[in-house]
Write an enzyme that holds these catalytic residues in place. Structure first.
Site, PDB file in Angstrom:
ATOM      1  N   THR A   1      94.431 -32.480  34.157  1.00 17.61           N
ATOM      2  CA  THR A   1      93.450 -31.528  33.569  1.00 17.61           C
ATOM      3  C   THR A   1      93.095 -30.420  34.609  1.00 17.61           C
ATOM      4  O   THR A   1      93.588 -30.560  35.647  1.00 17.61           O
ATOM      5  CB  THR A   1      92.281 -32.238  32.947  1.00 17.61           C
TER       6      THR A   1
ATOM      7  N   ILE B   1      95.472 -40.554  28.556  1.00 16.43           N
ATOM      8  CA  ILE B   1      95.222 -41.798  27.961  1.00 16.43           C
ATOM      9  C   ILE B   1      94.718 -41.723  26.529  1.00 16.43           C
ATOM     10  O   ILE B   1      94.469 -42.829  25.915  1.00 16.43           O
ATOM     11  CB  ILE B   1      93.646 -42.319  28.957  1.00 16.43           C
TER      12      ILE B   1
ATOM     13  N   THR C   1      78.884 -44.362  35.170  1.00 17.11           N
ATOM     14  CA  THR C   1      77.726 -43.700  35.705  1.00 17.11           C
ATOM     15  C   THR C   1      76.358 -44.089  35.398  1.00 17.11           C
ATOM     16  O   THR C   1      76.179 -44.756  34.583  1.00 17.11           O
ATOM     17  CB  THR C   1      77.860 -42.266  35.245  1.00 17.11           C
ATOM     18  N   ASP C   2      75.425 -43.674  36.561  1.00 16.78           N
ATOM     19  CA  ASP C   2      74.191 -44.085  35.948  1.00 16.78           C
ATOM     20  C   ASP C   2      73.345 -43.222  34.931  1.00 16.78           C
ATOM     21  O   ASP C   2      72.133 -43.511  34.288  1.00 16.78           O
ATOM     22  CB  ASP C   2      73.219 -43.858  37.704  1.00 16.78           C
ATOM     23  N   GLU C   3      74.216 -42.239  34.687  1.00 12.36           N
ATOM     24  CA  GLU C   3      73.650 -41.510  33.439  1.00 12.36           C
ATOM     25  C   GLU C   3      73.255 -42.270  32.213  1.00 12.36           C
ATOM     26  O   GLU C   3      72.681 -41.633  31.067  1.00 12.36           O
ATOM     27  CB  GLU C   3      74.560 -40.052  33.174  1.00 12.36           C
TER      28      GLU C   3
ATOM     29  N   TYR D   1      78.024 -36.177  27.402  1.00 11.01           N
ATOM     30  CA  TYR D   1      78.947 -37.223  28.281  1.00 11.01           C
ATOM     31  C   TYR D   1      78.271 -38.241  28.679  1.00 11.01           C
ATOM     32  O   TYR D   1      79.049 -39.207  28.638  1.00 11.01           O
ATOM     33  CB  TYR D   1      78.876 -36.186  29.758  1.00 11.01           C
TER      34      TYR D   1
ATOM     35  N   LYS E   1      80.149 -42.156  27.923  1.00 10.76           N
ATOM     36  CA  LYS E   1      80.078 -43.110  28.828  1.00 10.76           C
ATOM     37  C   LYS E   1      79.528 -44.282  28.575  1.00 10.76           C
ATOM     38  O   LYS E   1      80.025 -45.548  29.028  1.00 10.76           O
ATOM     39  CB  LYS E   1      79.726 -42.658  30.529  1.00 10.76           C
TER      40      LYS E   1
ATOM     41  N   ARG F   1      69.310 -26.531  31.351  1.00 10.80           N
ATOM     42  CA  ARG F   1      70.460 -27.056  30.715  1.00 10.80           C
ATOM     43  C   ARG F   1      69.827 -27.994  29.369  1.00 10.80           C
ATOM     44  O   ARG F   1      68.551 -28.503  29.658  1.00 10.80           O
ATOM     45  CB  ARG F   1      71.066 -28.293  31.625  1.00 10.80           C
ATOM     46  N   PRO F   2      70.162 -27.786  28.195  1.00 11.11           N
ATOM     47  CA  PRO F   2      69.633 -28.600  27.240  1.00 11.11           C
ATOM     48  C   PRO F   2      69.679 -30.123  27.552  1.00 11.11           C
ATOM     49  O   PRO F   2      70.725 -30.601  28.071  1.00 11.11           O
ATOM     50  CB  PRO F   2      70.242 -28.072  25.912  1.00 11.11           C
TER      51      PRO F   2
HETATM   52  P1  NAD Z   1      86.977 -35.533  37.883  1.00  7.98           P
HETATM   53  O1  NAD Z   1      86.481 -34.855  36.550  1.00  7.98           O
HETATM   54  O2  NAD Z   1      86.943 -34.970  39.219  1.00  7.98           O
HETATM   55  O3  NAD Z   1      88.383 -36.234  37.637  1.00  7.98           O
HETATM   56  C1  NAD Z   1      88.528 -36.651  36.433  1.00  7.98           C
HETATM   57  C2  NAD Z   1      90.146 -37.131  36.463  1.00  7.98           C
HETATM   58  O4  NAD Z   1      90.481 -37.653  35.369  1.00  7.98           O
HETATM   59  C3  NAD Z   1      91.205 -35.793  36.809  1.00  7.98           C
HETATM   60  O5  NAD Z   1      92.072 -36.161  37.675  1.00  7.98           O
HETATM   61  C4  NAD Z   1      91.628 -35.191  35.225  1.00  7.98           C
HETATM   62  O6  NAD Z   1      92.851 -34.699  35.425  1.00  7.98           O
HETATM   63  C5  NAD Z   1      91.732 -37.006  34.657  1.00  7.98           C
HETATM   64  N1  NAD Z   1      91.656 -36.945  33.241  1.00  7.98           N
HETATM   65  C6  NAD Z   1      90.603 -36.360  32.371  1.00  7.98           C
HETATM   66  N2  NAD Z   1      91.263 -36.385  31.087  1.00  7.98           N
HETATM   67  C7  NAD Z   1      92.187 -37.412  31.060  1.00  7.98           C
HETATM   68  C8  NAD Z   1      93.105 -38.039  29.993  1.00  7.98           C
HETATM   69  N3  NAD Z   1      92.762 -37.809  28.915  1.00  7.98           N
HETATM   70  N4  NAD Z   1      93.875 -38.766  30.542  1.00  7.98           N
HETATM   71  C9  NAD Z   1      94.213 -38.830  31.616  1.00  7.98           C
HETATM   72  N5  NAD Z   1      93.645 -38.378  32.698  1.00  7.98           N
HETATM   73  C10 NAD Z   1      92.615 -37.732  32.554  1.00  7.98           C
HETATM   74  O7  NAD Z   1      85.927 -36.867  37.854  1.00  7.98           O
HETATM   75  P2  NAD Z   1      85.118 -37.632  38.950  1.00  7.98           P
HETATM   76  O8  NAD Z   1      83.866 -36.746  39.331  1.00  7.98           O
HETATM   77  O9  NAD Z   1      86.515 -37.985  39.693  1.00  7.98           O
HETATM   78  O10 NAD Z   1      84.605 -38.792  38.111  1.00  7.98           O
HETATM   79  C11 NAD Z   1      85.796 -40.028  38.005  1.00  7.98           C
HETATM   80  C12 NAD Z   1      84.853 -41.267  37.140  1.00  7.98           C
HETATM   81  O11 NAD Z   1      83.823 -41.306  37.854  1.00  7.98           O
HETATM   82  C13 NAD Z   1      84.475 -40.644  35.894  1.00  7.98           C
HETATM   83  O12 NAD Z   1      84.937 -41.733  35.041  1.00  7.98           O
HETATM   84  C14 NAD Z   1      83.003 -40.426  36.130  1.00  7.98           C
HETATM   85  O13 NAD Z   1      82.512 -40.676  34.784  1.00  7.98           O
HETATM   86  C15 NAD Z   1      82.721 -41.485  37.163  1.00  7.98           C
HETATM   87  N6  NAD Z   1      81.413 -41.150  37.731  1.00  7.98           N
HETATM   88  C16 NAD Z   1      81.381 -39.828  38.107  1.00  7.98           C
HETATM   89  C17 NAD Z   1      80.245 -39.359  39.358  1.00  7.98           C
HETATM   90  C18 NAD Z   1      80.088 -38.125  40.102  1.00  7.98           C
HETATM   91  O14 NAD Z   1      79.157 -37.806  40.696  1.00  7.98           O
HETATM   92  N7  NAD Z   1      81.337 -37.248  40.146  1.00  7.98           N
HETATM   93  C19 NAD Z   1      79.338 -40.364  39.292  1.00  7.98           C
HETATM   94  C20 NAD Z   1      79.354 -41.664  38.769  1.00  7.98           C
HETATM   95  C21 NAD Z   1      80.347 -41.852  37.905  1.00  7.98           C
HETATM   96  O1  DAU Z   2      74.550 -39.257  38.093  1.00  7.57           O
HETATM   97  C1  DAU Z   2      75.863 -39.385  38.087  1.00  7.57           C
HETATM   98  C2  DAU Z   2      76.518 -38.319  37.372  1.00  7.57           C
HETATM   99  O2  DAU Z   2      76.329 -36.875  38.380  1.00  7.57           O
HETATM  100  C3  DAU Z   2      77.997 -38.148  37.120  1.00  7.57           C
HETATM  101  O3  DAU Z   2      78.216 -39.002  35.957  1.00  7.57           O
HETATM  102  C4  DAU Z   2      78.671 -36.883  36.536  1.00  7.57           C
HETATM  103  O4  DAU Z   2      80.049 -36.765  36.281  1.00  7.57           O
HETATM  104  C5  DAU Z   2      78.384 -35.658  37.493  1.00  7.57           C
HETATM  105  O5  DAU Z   2      78.925 -34.504  36.951  1.00  7.57           O
HETATM  106  C6  DAU Z   2      76.858 -35.852  38.056  1.00  7.57           C
HETATM  107  O6  DAU Z   2      76.154 -35.065  36.601  1.00  7.57           O
HETATM  108  P1  DAU Z   2      75.050 -34.174  37.008  1.00  7.57           P
HETATM  109  O7  DAU Z   2      74.690 -33.397  35.760  1.00  7.57           O
HETATM  110  O8  DAU Z   2      73.806 -34.912  37.696  1.00  7.57           O
HETATM  111  O9  DAU Z   2      75.615 -33.079  38.102  1.00  7.57           O
HETATM  112  P2  DAU Z   2      75.600 -31.607  38.584  1.00  7.57           P
HETATM  113  O10 DAU Z   2      76.345 -31.531  39.708  1.00  7.57           O
HETATM  114  O11 DAU Z   2      76.455 -30.890  37.163  1.00  7.57           O
HETATM  115  O12 DAU Z   2      74.133 -31.191  38.291  1.00  7.57           O
HETATM  116  C7  DAU Z   2      73.193 -31.990  39.080  1.00  7.57           C
HETATM  117  C8  DAU Z   2      71.912 -31.296  39.133  1.00  7.57           C
HETATM  118  O13 DAU Z   2      72.026 -29.851  39.336  1.00  7.57           O
HETATM  119  C9  DAU Z   2      71.627 -31.239  37.544  1.00  7.57           C
HETATM  120  O14 DAU Z   2      70.080 -31.718  37.626  1.00  7.57           O
HETATM  121  C10 DAU Z   2      71.799 -29.875  37.032  1.00  7.57           C
HETATM  122  C11 DAU Z   2      71.651 -29.064  38.169  1.00  7.57           C
HETATM  123  N1  DAU Z   2      72.475 -27.776  38.209  1.00  7.57           N
HETATM  124  C12 DAU Z   2      73.616 -27.972  38.105  1.00  7.57           C
HETATM  125  C13 DAU Z   2      74.554 -27.002  38.090  1.00  7.57           C
HETATM  126  C14 DAU Z   2      76.087 -27.024  38.033  1.00  7.57           C
HETATM  127  C15 DAU Z   2      71.964 -26.585  38.301  1.00  7.57           C
HETATM  128  O15 DAU Z   2      70.768 -26.451  38.610  1.00  7.57           O
HETATM  129  N2  DAU Z   2      72.837 -25.432  38.763  1.00  7.57           N
HETATM  130  C16 DAU Z   2      74.316 -25.525  38.233  1.00  7.57           C
HETATM  131  O16 DAU Z   2      74.749 -24.642  38.409  1.00  7.57           O
END
Ligand code: NAD
Ligand code: DAU
Length: 347
Positions: free
Chosen positions: A37, A61, A130-132, A155, A159, A286-287
């Protein structure tokens, strides 16, 4: 030879997990299944794409027949499932995409495992979550593995639902599973829609830094390479049916983090102190914005011996260096040019 399916391996965290497993476990064969994606980018894995123990499979998937076919052909021993729609703001605009990939996609993988694994002996389905799912904390307290689920965004609801389905397959069919719930990651290859990489990119380009609300929201940040190490530990040493919380005991209010980032960027770009902070712009909130996340990572530390290897200051500094040294990557992912890369390499 152990055959492991990693889903979402072209994404941010998945690419670090794939690299670690391919390099550290030459007796494993790693299949990286990803739909590529907007968030998936095979350039993230360029350094390991020629390894003999690595295969890439482009698949979605949500497409059960395609997934089942891959499971039948490969006969995996284990699944490490990361593929997901991962951005909260996108989930507010398009919740159905999150239901499709995160809920239906996860159930498709569980079902394919159930259908093709003749015996569950020695198998493992590991869901990276995720912790969310725990919702929002007030000013005090930490999320433990016992905290009830209370998701607030589409989201996190998707999850939470996928975690429930993983557990349900364990309880109902005996599928051996493991779940980890991690806090906010940062590091190289993070798509520049999330706070840290977006703000690094905007500072480089002298664009506004859109801080949601008053910026007094708290997140608990972990370096992505430490998350990959935790996944490795949990995968190898974790007990089936268990949940492990992963986090860095590293809470930051968004506004404090943004100020630190601005200060480091000024130093690294040779700008006047205070230049980048002038870009800070408070925008509409953010809502349903969760106030605070903070993980109690005691269980994984005591039971599996994992703890973070770098301080936040070290991790953030090397993350900024990575983005400054990989500005072409930034341009390509924001323009969608990596899709062209895939076509050139693989089609
Ligand atoms: P990301 O968005 O960077 O990567 C997601 C990957 O999944 C991409 O390579 C995308 O192409 C693939 N993908 C999306 N939809 C798909 C589909 N339908 N079929 C196959 N592949 C698909 O995400 P990330 O930040 O690397 O997160 C990875 C995992 O870890 C997620 O499950 C997320 O919920 C979890 N997670 C992320 C964070 C964070 O801070 N980023 C924290 C805790 C948990
Ligand atoms: O806690 C784990 C999660 O952390 C993961 O499961 C998610 O995949 C990952 O995207 C992340 O979620 P958050 O919403 O916490 O991350 P984000 O980077 O989008 O935002 C971090 C904080 O910053 C949040 O309080 C929103 C704020 N923010 C974010 C953006 C993009 C801003 O203030 N301005 C912004 O432009």
């Amino acid at each position: 030879m152990k055959k492991i399916l990693v889903t979402g391996g072209a994404g941010f965290i998945g690419s670090h997990v794939v690299r670690r497993f391919v390099k550290n476990y030459p007796t494993y064969h790693i299949t990286n299944l990803d739909a590529l994606t907007y968030a998936g980018n095979l350039e993230n894995l360029k350094d390991i794409e020629d390894y003999a123990n690595y295969t890439f499979a482009k698949a979605d998937i949500t497409d059960y027949p395609a997934i089942l076919k891959i499971f039948k052909q490969a006969n995996f021993d284990a699944v490490i499932h990361l593929a997901a729609e991962s951005h909260v703001d996108r989930s507010i605009n398009d919740p159905m995409a999150f239901v499709r990939t995160n809920v239906l996609g996860t159930v498709n993988l569980l079902q394919a495992a159930r259908e093709t694994w003749a015996s569950f002996e020695g198998k493992r389905f590991y869901h990276v979550s995720t912790d969310e799912v725990y919702g929002s904390l007030g000013e005090n307290g930490l999320f433990t593995e016992e905290t009830p689920y209370d998701p607030n965004s589409p989201y996190s609801a998707s999850k939470a639902s996928s975690d429930h389905f993983v557990r349900a397959y364990g309880e109902t069919y005996g599928l051996p599973y493991l779940i980890s719930n991690c806090s906010n990651n940062y590091g190289p290859n993070h798509f520049p829609e999330k706070l840290i990489p977006l703000f690094i990119n905007n500072i480089i380009e002298n664009k506004p830094l859109p801080v949601y609300g008053d910026g007094n929201y708290t997140r608990d940040w972990l370096y992505v390479i430490d998350h990959a190490a935790a996944i490795d530990q949990a995968f190898h040493k974790g007990k089936n049916g268990e949940t492990y919380n992963i986090g860095g005991f590293n809470e930051w209010k968004n506004i404090d983090l943004v100020n630190l980032l601005c200060q480091l960027m000024d130093e690294k770009l040779g700008r006047e102190a205070g230049d980048s902070a002038k870009l800070i712009t408070f925008v509409k909130d953010r809502p349903g914005h969760d106030l605070r996340y903070a993980i109690d990572a005691t269980k994984i530390k005591h039971q599996l011996g994992w703890e973070p290897s770098v301080t936040f200051e070290e991790g953030l500094s090397s993350t900024i260096d990575w983005y400054l040294n990989n500005q072409e990557w930034l341009t390509r992912v924001t323009s969608g040019a990596y899709q062209t890369y895939y076509k050139e390499q693989y089609e």
